[in-house]
Enzyme design. Structure first.
Site, PDB file in Angstrom:
ATOM      1  N   ASP A  13      15.897 -95.196 -26.686  1.00  0.00           N
ATOM      2  CA  ASP A  13      15.828 -93.827 -27.194  1.00  0.00           C
ATOM      3  C   ASP A  13      17.264 -93.446 -27.560  1.00  0.00           C
ATOM      4  O   ASP A  13      18.214 -94.186 -27.257  1.00  0.00           O
ATOM      5  CB  ASP A  13      15.267 -92.906 -26.104  1.00  0.00           C
ATOM      6  CG  ASP A  13      15.281 -91.448 -26.523  1.00  0.00           C
ATOM      7  OD1 ASP A  13      14.834 -91.144 -27.639  1.00  0.00           O
ATOM      8  OD2 ASP A  13      15.776 -90.616 -25.735  1.00  0.00           O
ATOM      9  N   ASP A  15      18.680 -89.499 -28.044  1.00  0.00           N
ATOM     10  CA  ASP A  15      19.141 -88.244 -27.440  1.00  0.00           C
ATOM     11  C   ASP A  15      18.864 -88.226 -25.947  1.00  0.00           C
ATOM     12  O   ASP A  15      17.729 -88.418 -25.508  1.00  0.00           O
ATOM     13  CB  ASP A  15      18.461 -87.052 -28.117  1.00  0.00           C
ATOM     14  CG  ASP A  15      18.931 -86.874 -29.546  1.00  0.00           C
ATOM     15  OD1 ASP A  15      20.137 -86.648 -29.739  1.00  0.00           O
ATOM     16  OD2 ASP A  15      18.101 -86.984 -30.470  1.00  0.00           O
TER      17      ASP A  15
END
Length: 219
Positions: A13, A15
């Site tokens: 991922d 953020d």
């Protein structure tokens, strides 16, 4: 703790996992709300973590009502975010060390995010990381966003690796749900959200930081 098996690829991922951006988004939404004379409860922001904008938009409309100027609010939110990010965008602890280890072990890696390609490229470029990832899967590259499995399945397909052989790294509930649904070995590295019983059950491990993830890969 040891991993069930060594990964053939790693899917990140972005953020809250690679970059310490969720706190910046949290600050930015408060500023946008104050600018517009609104009040956003922290629970509303937490529910948007890991979601694509179309779903976050629905949450905001549900919270404020259908008459809420949600698109103007989002524009202000993004504007405030970039002002903050220009001077305070930082990598999460262990990110560089983990990428160095993946280089040494020649493990392919991808990013699977709800953010736009423009945002991903801007963040990676700011830290000279654009060439450290084999694939970038961002908003617009898949049919359904997290918590659907599509972002992670797309990343695995582009890497040419079966999802079950991939290690997924996530910080959000919706991201963990997405990676698990894709059939990936999933590790949560908590950021703003601590794992619930449900989320722990979907993970092979909850790591303190990316340094710990690196150590697990080296075992």
């Amino acid at each position: 703790m040891t991993l069930p098996h060594l990964p053939a690829a790693v899917v990140f991922d972005m953020d809250g996992l690679l970059f310490d951006t969720e706190r910046l988004y949290q600050e930015a939404i408060v500023l946008a709300a104050a600018e517009g004379g609104h009040e956003v409860a922290s629970d509303i922001f937490n529910r948007t973590v890991g979601l694509p904008w179309v779903q976050s938009r629905g949450l905001l409309l549900s919270h404020f009502g259908e008459a809420f100027p949600v698109d103007e609010f989002q524009a202000a939110w993004v504007r405030h975010f970039w002002v903050i990010a220009e001077i305070r965008l930082t990598l999460k602890p262990g990110a560089l060390e983990l990428l160095d280890t993946l280089d040494k072990q020649r493990l392919p890696r991808a990013i699977a995010t709800s953010s736009s390609h423009r945002t991903v490229e801007r963040h990676l470029t700011a830290h000279n990381l654009l060439d450290r990832f084999d694939e970038i899967v961002a908003s617009g590259d898949y049919m359904a966003g997290k918590p659907a499995p599509d972002p992670f399945l797309t990343a695995a397909e582009r890497l040419g690796i079966e999802p079950r052989l991939c290690l997924a790294l996530e910080d959000s509930y919706n991201g963990v749900r997405s990676a698990f649904a894709a059939g990936m070995m999933t590790i949560m590295v908590p950021d703003l959200l601590e794992p619930t019983v449900e989320i722990r059950d979907l993970c092979v491990h909850v790591a303190q930081d990316l340094h710990e993830v690196r150590r697990l890969i080296l075992r």
